[in-house]
Enzyme design. Structure first.
Site, PDB file in Angstrom:
ATOM      1  N   ARG A  53       0.958  -1.182   0.324  1.00  0.00           N
ATOM      2  CA  ARG A  53       0.485   0.510  -0.318  1.00  0.00           C
ATOM      3  C   ARG A  53       1.112   1.734  -0.441  1.00  0.00           C
ATOM      4  O   ARG A  53       0.753   2.092  -0.677  1.00  0.00           O
ATOM      5  CB  ARG A  53      -1.016   0.013   1.177  1.00  0.00           C
ATOM      6  CG  ARG A  53      -1.867   1.110   1.516  1.00  0.00           C
ATOM      7  CD  ARG A  53      -2.080   1.214   2.932  1.00  0.00           C
ATOM      8  NE  ARG A  53      -2.946  -0.967   2.978  1.00  0.00           N
ATOM      9  CZ  ARG A  53      -4.514  -0.647   2.519  1.00  0.00           C
ATOM     10  NH1 ARG A  53      -5.096  -0.017   1.893  1.00  0.00           N
ATOM     11  NH2 ARG A  53      -5.147  -2.391   3.094  1.00  0.00           N
ATOM     12  N   THR A  54       1.703   1.436   0.723  1.00  0.00           N
ATOM     13  CA  THR A  54       2.297   2.380   1.374  1.00  0.00           C
ATOM     14  C   THR A  54       3.686   2.164   0.200  1.00  0.00           C
ATOM     15  O   THR A  54       3.469   3.591  -0.552  1.00  0.00           O
ATOM     16  CB  THR A  54       3.352   2.639   2.207  1.00  0.00           C
ATOM     17  OG1 THR A  54       2.397   2.394   3.230  1.00  0.00           O
ATOM     18  CG2 THR A  54       4.174   3.465   2.322  1.00  0.00           C
ATOM     19  N   LYS A  82      23.328 -10.223   0.597  1.00  0.00           N
ATOM     20  CA  LYS A  82      24.998  -9.644   1.005  1.00  0.00           C
ATOM     21  C   LYS A  82      25.883  -9.207   1.346  1.00  0.00           C
ATOM     22  O   LYS A  82      26.769  -9.343   1.566  1.00  0.00           O
ATOM     23  CB  LYS A  82      25.306  -9.602  -1.125  1.00  0.00           C
ATOM     24  CG  LYS A  82      24.308 -10.258  -2.429  1.00  0.00           C
ATOM     25  CD  LYS A  82      25.461  -9.832  -3.539  1.00  0.00           C
ATOM     26  CE  LYS A  82      24.507 -10.160  -4.323  1.00  0.00           C
ATOM     27  NZ  LYS A  82      24.243  -8.911  -6.218  1.00  0.00           N
ATOM     28  N   ARG A 103      11.828   2.039   3.314  1.00  0.00           N
ATOM     29  CA  ARG A 103      10.859   1.420   4.343  1.00  0.00           C
ATOM     30  C   ARG A 103      12.131   0.186   4.841  1.00  0.00           C
ATOM     31  O   ARG A 103      11.996  -0.415   4.134  1.00  0.00           O
ATOM     32  CB  ARG A 103       9.472   0.686   4.146  1.00  0.00           C
ATOM     33  CG  ARG A 103       8.625   0.274   4.952  1.00  0.00           C
ATOM     34  CD  ARG A 103       7.392  -0.276   4.597  1.00  0.00           C
ATOM     35  NE  ARG A 103       6.596  -0.722   6.190  1.00  0.00           N
ATOM     36  CZ  ARG A 103       5.441  -0.170   5.813  1.00  0.00           C
ATOM     37  NH1 ARG A 103       5.341   1.114   5.671  1.00  0.00           N
ATOM     38  NH2 ARG A 103       5.098  -0.471   6.874  1.00  0.00           N
ATOM     39  N   HIS A 131       6.491   7.025  11.080  1.00  0.00           N
ATOM     40  CA  HIS A 131       5.638   7.020   9.751  1.00  0.00           C
ATOM     41  C   HIS A 131       5.182   8.399   9.118  1.00  0.00           C
ATOM     42  O   HIS A 131       3.709   8.258   9.443  1.00  0.00           O
ATOM     43  CB  HIS A 131       5.328   5.963   9.517  1.00  0.00           C
ATOM     44  CG  HIS A 131       4.028   5.438   8.137  1.00  0.00           C
ATOM     45  ND1 HIS A 131       4.615   6.173   7.040  1.00  0.00           N
ATOM     46  CD2 HIS A 131       3.023   4.252   7.549  1.00  0.00           C
ATOM     47  CE1 HIS A 131       3.802   5.365   6.128  1.00  0.00           C
ATOM     48  NE2 HIS A 131       3.385   4.213   6.606  1.00  0.00           N
TER      49      HIS A 131
END
Lengths: 320, 141
Positions: A53-54, A82, A103, A131
């Site tokens: 969604r974000t 890695k 994020r 957020h």
């Protein structure tokens, strides 16, 4: 705001937040005119944990402004597998793009990213920490419903301990002032002391803590529902016990004011019954739209790309 | 109990009772090599009990007063020269501390990201509350 990273809303002044709200409204009303604002720009969405969604919201925001998007979703696809550090990834990606949305499951990851990057970084959620664009979406929704974000009684319901969106919204509303908070939660999920302290330090704001939603719903202008998040619990039994504590349905909603707005950061599990979706007081899908508009406002602002025909709020206020 | 006086060095007085060894650790003073005397749980008019640390052949520049302010806010530092206290310093709570304490939050980015400093800021002076710059978790001492 040109060149600024936005890691928490504390880095934005109240006039800057007001201007973003104003800009988002302008964008909504002038979609065609702003469609080429960020032409030639590239946004990187670095999503170390899934949040469809974000990510779609950030990407759509850039595409609607005429820019392009690169990125990854899920750390298993990224060079992090890695062993690359966040700093190294950002130093690399900074060479490719004009702005980054990150994020990450670790709290503080966005700050690390912004310190390493040479382009603006927008925090799209760092674990249970911050957020900021969700809070901007919340503010825009309250503003669109009431024409103001002050002089309101705002109820926050559910997980008030781990709910970062709740803490961020309270702290930001305190900066604007004149809000009465009604904090509705079970004992185990009460608001942390530092958030209560923040309200106490704001003379024009006040709060009460209650555990029964039906008792107070009639007083509220805004009801902000939250999900009890499984990922915040170490113990599944605690999660299952508290998950169903508050469910908003039409019966409870019948006790509320006609113009109350129901907000939710989404996704929901079962805390809002689907029958509520068709009620005009349900504002949570509007919130999603406002989130995209606020991200458009933010992306164009940190890039310094002027929206055609847009008059900044400060200029307008001065003229009035 | 008799502890001989120091000639040149420092006396850290009013250290919270029982915490002298922890203070030495934070100050990076090695008790196995430094000439020092520890008096623990001495009586104190002001605090009831206190610890005292006397260190020979060390100047106030050799200890980090910010660190001392962080771990022993009530402490005072007497500068001893030729057997006499010539100056007294009172540490204050530092606004910002770097690489002195580590974040205890398992979800903090400092637990996984290599090469970044552990940074805390003073959040509340009276409560002596420090929070991590990255995740805002309260510092554990």
């Amino acid at each position: 705001m040109v060149g600024m990273s936005v890691i928490t809303l504390d880095s934005l002044s109240v006039p800057q937040i007001q201007d973003l709200l104003h800009k988002a409204r302008y964008i909504d009303a002038h979609r065609r005119q702003v469609a080429h604002t960020c032409e030639g720009r590239v946004l990187a969405t670095l999503f170390y944990e899934p949040s469809t969604r974000t990510r779609l919201s950030f990407e759509t925001a850039m595409l609607r402004l005429g820019g392009q998007v690169i990125g990854f979703a899920g750390a298993q696809l990224a060079s992090v597998t890695k062993g690359e550090s966040i700093s190294d990834t950002l130093k690399t990606v900074s060479n490719y793009v004009d702005v980054v949305a990150i994020r990450h499951p670790k709290e503080g990851a966005a700050l690390v990213a912004s310190r390493a990057a040479s382009v603006p970084v927008i925090n799209a959620g760092d674990g249970g920490h911050m957020h900021p664009t969700q809070t901007l979406a919340d503010l825009a929704t309250i503003q669109s419903r009431f024409g103001r974000i002050t002089d309101l009684t705002v109820g926050l319901c559910g997980d008030l301990t781990f709910g970062r969106t709740v803490h961020s919204l309270i702290e930001t509303l305190c900066r604007f002032g004149n809000v009465r908070f009604v904090l509705i939660s079970p004992n185990e999920l009460k608001t942390p002391q530092y958030v209560l302290d923040r309200i106490r330090q704001t003379p024009s704001c006040s709060y009460v803590e209650v555990s029964d939603l039906s008792e107070v719903i009639g007083d509220l202008d805004v009801l902000y529902m939250t999900r009890v998040q499984k990922e915040r619990f170490f113990n599944e039994d605690d999660y299952l016990r508290l998950r169903d504590t508050y469910i908003l349905d039409e019966t409870k909603l019948s006790l509320a004011k006609d113009d109350m707005a129901v907000l939710h950061p989404l996704p929901r599990v079962n805390e809002i019954a689907t029958e509520v979706d068709s009620d005009p007081r349900a504002a949570y899908f509007e919130q999603v739209r406002n989130g995209m508009l606020m991200r458009m406002a933010l992306e164009s602002s940190v890039l310094g790309d002027d929206l055609p025909g847009y008059e900044p709020l400060e200029t307008r206020t001065l003229e009035v | 109990m008799e502890v001989t006086s120091i000639i040149n060095g420092i006396i850290i007085d009013h250290v919270p009772a029982g915490s002298a060894l922890k203070v030495l650790d934070y100050l990076d003073v090695d008790p196995s090599s430094a000439r020092l005397a520890l008096i623990m749980n001495a009586s104190s008019e002001r605090y009831g009990r206190k610890d005292i640390i006397k260190i020979e052949d060390i100047g106030s520049d050799d200890i980090d007063l910010d660190v001392l302010g962080l771990v022993a806010r009530t402490a005072t530092v007497g500068i001893v020269c030729g057997g006499r206290i010539v100056d007294k310093l009172r540490p204050v709570l530092p606004e910002h501390v770097v690489n002195i304490i580590t974040c205890a939050n398992p979800r903090c980015v400092t637990t996984t990201e290599r090469g970044i400093d552990q940074m805390f800021h003073l959040m509340h002076t009276e409560r002596e509350e420090y929070r991590c710059d990255y995740c805002d978790e309260e510092a554990q001492f």
